[in-house]
Design an enzyme around this catalytic site. Structure first.
Site, mmCIF file in Angstrom:
data_model
loop_
_atom_site.group_PDB
_atom_site.id
_atom_site.type_symbol
_atom_site.label_atom_id
_atom_site.label_comp_id
_atom_site.label_asym_id
_atom_site.label_seq_id
_atom_site.Cartn_x
_atom_site.Cartn_y
_atom_site.Cartn_z
ATOM 1 C CG ASP A 42 -1.955 1.112 1.089
ATOM 2 O OD1 ASP A 42 -2.751 1.050 0.131
ATOM 3 O OD2 ASP A 42 -1.942 2.058 1.903
ATOM 4 C CG ASP B 256 -14.735 1.004 -52.983
ATOM 5 O OD1 ASP B 256 -13.643 1.345 -52.467
ATOM 6 O OD2 ASP B 256 -14.974 -0.153 -53.373
HETATM 7 C C1 LIG Z 1 3.052 8.513 -5.753
HETATM 8 C C2 LIG Z 1 2.813 7.488 -6.816
HETATM 9 C C3 LIG Z 1 1.908 6.446 -6.645
HETATM 10 N N1 LIG Z 1 1.690 5.538 -7.619
HETATM 11 C C4 LIG Z 1 0.714 4.445 -7.459
HETATM 12 C C5 LIG Z 1 1.264 3.193 -6.799
HETATM 13 C C6 LIG Z 1 0.003 2.477 -6.383
HETATM 14 O O1 LIG Z 1 -0.421 1.648 -7.464
HETATM 15 C C7 LIG Z 1 -1.012 3.604 -6.177
HETATM 16 C C8 LIG Z 1 -1.418 3.760 -4.737
HETATM 17 O O2 LIG Z 1 -2.533 2.975 -4.478
HETATM 18 P P1 LIG Z 1 -2.513 1.624 -3.648
HETATM 19 O O3 LIG Z 1 -3.780 1.569 -2.884
HETATM 20 O O4 LIG Z 1 -1.226 1.484 -2.886
HETATM 21 O O5 LIG Z 1 -2.477 0.503 -4.768
HETATM 22 P P2 LIG Z 1 -3.495 0.220 -5.951
HETATM 23 O O6 LIG Z 1 -4.891 0.603 -5.576
HETATM 24 O O7 LIG Z 1 -2.931 0.793 -7.218
HETATM 25 O O8 LIG Z 1 -3.404 -1.350 -6.094
HETATM 26 P P3 LIG Z 1 -3.796 -2.466 -4.968
HETATM 27 O O9 LIG Z 1 -4.498 -1.810 -3.819
HETATM 28 O O10 LIG Z 1 -4.674 -3.427 -5.719
HETATM 29 O O11 LIG Z 1 -2.479 -3.048 -4.587
HETATM 30 O O12 LIG Z 1 -0.353 4.808 -6.603
HETATM 31 C C9 LIG Z 1 2.379 5.628 -8.829
HETATM 32 O O13 LIG Z 1 2.173 4.799 -9.733
HETATM 33 N N2 LIG Z 1 3.289 6.629 -9.016
HETATM 34 C C10 LIG Z 1 3.549 7.570 -8.070
HETATM 35 O O14 LIG Z 1 4.393 8.468 -8.300
#
Ligand SMILES: Cc1cn([C@H]2C[C@H](O)[C@@H](COP(=O)(O)OP(=O)(O)OP(=O)(O)O)O2)c(=O)[nH]c1=O
Length: 621
Positions: free
Chosen positions: A88, A509
């Protein structure tokens, strides 16, 4: 190649990533980990105030995500996973925890808070080891977190909104993605970059080392450095002392090497033998088996669409398999298995009360939804599936397989195959309409087309793209040019609205008849249907119809030049072989084609999904 041998230890294990995040999947598969993806259904609603620290909250959420998947798989599957990984990611600024924005305003609030300041990104990770005894699930959880600090530049209102409208913030903590457009907002990063993207790979590897290669008693007497991942040869040393097992060491009960030290010589020999046997086993081919099963999953999805399962479940209370079965004249036992697979694929929710649609199913699979892909699914089920069963012939003969499916010669791809009956034509048009509606907005906004006052969408089918062009450019008149039969049916797809007056249909066409005159010609997923000869013929017709300064908007999926990477485009090219006379091409190939026909200044924009848009300008001959 697996650089980190401890990851190699997991190759024989059933490892599950409890995450829907494509970033996490990519990071872990790039590291050589083999795993299944089962997104967690745990609702991220823990009471933040009850945690002393933000990372405590992230770790607990990660743990609950992983435990939910572990217990769901244990209940459903005969085989309990060996390890479930949950993660998370949260952003914290000024004591506030930011998760994913719920809407654009929320994204705006988050990004304005981050503007010009430093913030922390925490990812909590839980590694849940599972075992099953007497049908009971037993779990052992190991958790950790990683912190990275990120500093944003001052963001102007304009930049902020432009970024929000890109759509990128919506599925990301803090409302930005450092790995994509959001990278432009970032001034500096301290710590693990991948931690920001969603998974602290380095710390994860160290954690695995701790779990699988605990320090030996004699090591404990000396200062141990655990802040670096041991080099590969160090791992090899370690693997010699851990008995070679791929189970994480059980600190509570003593690790294998402790037992060996206790003088259990026979056991040590047996373990060494066992280690040798395991070491010679090739990695378990999880990915290969998943690929093999791919066609079964597709067919399950297509069959559920064909039976209109998602229509019966739309906006309804949960229903039992037997109820759905009776509505579609199917067996209850067959329907139950189909619905269970759909639930496992994330298309349905399954509870004690029965099955219900997920958001994805409501949005895209119910036939009456605005962005329904139901028609596209039926086209795949009824036509493309049959063509693909002759893939071997397509490869041997180097041509499409309509003649085999239809049992007769096909001279004209559209008239003899796709439009051979009103029913097949309508299905084809519904399929194209669904796909075009999903992508039309991106195509219409990929470039600034405001300098054109007229456009002709050549082979524009139902006019879905014309509609978005008209909406985006109120001064633009758009002619949709397509075969007479298509134009006749296209009216059924055109909703009334202010754009109607800007859109006209012209029948003809495009290989034989003159093209309507326009300042901008659009060829959206047209050239990939045709052989090089026909592509030249069509492009020279378009070029002849253009005055200098006129534009050509080309939309196709681009292959990478070496035809190695763009898997989605490569499969599309194979699809074109089986279905059409054409193929997908690379940017270089299109650029050559365009320049040969007097179109220069080629600009390219990659759109979400597999499509790319190219805009070129006709120069004086
Ligand atoms: C800050 C930041 C976050 N993120 C993403 C990572 C995580 O996928 C998301 C945060 O949400 P999460 O709740 O951690 O994850 P998710 O909902 O994508 O997937 P799941 O709960 O099924 O594991 O934000 C980026 O891709 N780039 C960034 O710079």
């Amino acid at each position: 190649m697996v650089l980190c041998p401890v990851i190699g230890k997991l190759l024989h294990k059933r490892v599950v990533l409890a995450s829907a995040s494509p970033r996490r999947q990519e990071i872990l598969s790039n590291a050589g980990l083999r795993f299944e993806v089962v997104p967690s259904k745990f609702k991220e609603k823990l009471d933040k105030a009850s945690f002393a620290t933000p990372y405590g909250y992230a770790m607990e959420t990660a743990k609950q995500k992983a435990l939910e998947v572990a217990s769901r798989m244990h209940q459903k599957d005969l085989r309990t996973p060996d390890m479930v990984i949950g993660a998370d990611t949260i952003v914290t600024v000024g004591g506030l925890i930011l998760e994913k924005p719920v809407d654009k305003q929320d994204a705006y609030r988050m990004l304005s808070r981050l503007s010009g300041k430093e913030h922390s990104v925490f990812t909590g990770v839980a590694i849940v080891h599972c075992s099953s005894k007497d049908r009971q699930l037993h779990t052992r959880v190991s958790e950790f977190y990683e912190e990275t600090t990120v500093k944003f530049s001052e963001l102007s209102e304009e930049l902020l909104w432009e970024y929000i409208h890109s759509g990128e913030p919506m599925d990301k903590a803090g409302g930005y993605g450092i790995q994509a457009l959001g990278g432009m907002l970032v001034e500096s990063v301290h710590g693990d970059f991948l931690n920001v993207v969603g998974f602290p790979l380095n710390h994860f590897c160290k954690q695995l080392v701790e779990l699988y290669y605990p320090p030996r008693p004699e090591d404990l007497r000396q200062p141990v450095q655990h802040d670096s991942i041991p080099a590969v040869d160090t791992f090899e040393d370690l693997s010699d002392v851990d008995g070679g097992g791929s189970e994480p060491a059980q600190r509570e009960t003593g690790s294998c090497d402790e037992k060996a030290e206790a003088g259990v010589a026979g056991q040590a020999t047996a373990e060494a033998e066992c280690h040798r046997t395991r070491a010679t086993l090739p990695p378990f081919p999880t990915r290969l088996l998943e690929l093999l099963d791919g066609f079964k999953l597709s067919k399950a999805l297509l069959t559920a669409c064909k039976l209109k399962v998602f229509d019966w479940l739309k906006d309804e209370a949960p229903q039992k398999a037997a109820d759905i079965a009776s509505k579609v004249d199917a067996s209850a036992c067959g329907m139950e298995r189909l619905l269970d697979v759909c639930a496992a694929m994330g298309l349905l929710e399954k509870t004690e009360q029965g099955y219900s649609n997920t958001e994805t199913a409501n949005l895209y699979l119910a036939s009456d939804s605005e962005y329904s892909l139901h028609g596209f699914m039926l086209q795949n089920n009824d036509i493309i599936w049959n063509l693909f069963t002759h893939l071997e012939f397509a490869i041997r003969e180097g041509r499409n397989q309509h003649h085999r499916v239809l049992g007769k010669k096909v001279d004209d791809l559209f008239q003899d195959a796709y439009y051979r009956s009103p029913e097949t034509q309508l299905r084809f048009m519904q399929a194209m309409h669904g796909v075009a509606k999903l992508t039309a907005r991106q195509v219409a906004t990929a470039f600034d087309l405001s300098r054109f006052s007229s456009a002709c969408d050549v082979g524009g089918c139902t006019g879905a793209l014309a509609r978005e062009l008209a909406r985006e450019y109120p001064g633009l008149q758009v002619t949709v040019f397509d075969l007479p039969d298509v134009v006749e049916l296209a009216v059924h797809f055109q909703p009334a609205g202010p754009q109607a007056a800007q859109i006209h249909f012209a029948a003809g066409d495009f290989f034989r008849d003159p093209l309507p005159s326009a300042e901008l010609y659009v060829l959206c997923r047209i050239l990939h249907d045709w052989s090089d000869d026909k592509v030249h013929k069509l492009l020279s017709k378009v070029a002849e119809s253009c005055k200098p300064g006129a534009g050509l908007l080309l939309v196709e999926t681009l292959l990478d030049e070496k035809k190695r990477e763009a898997q989605g485009s490569l499969i599309q090219s194979l699809n074109m072989l089986v279905q059409t006379e054409g193929r997908e091409r690379s940017r270089g190939e299109y650029q050559c084609l365009l320049e040969l026909h007097g179109f220069h200044q080629v600009q390219v924009v990659h759109l979400e999904g597999v499509l790319d848009a190219m805009l070129a300008t006709r120069v004086a001959p």
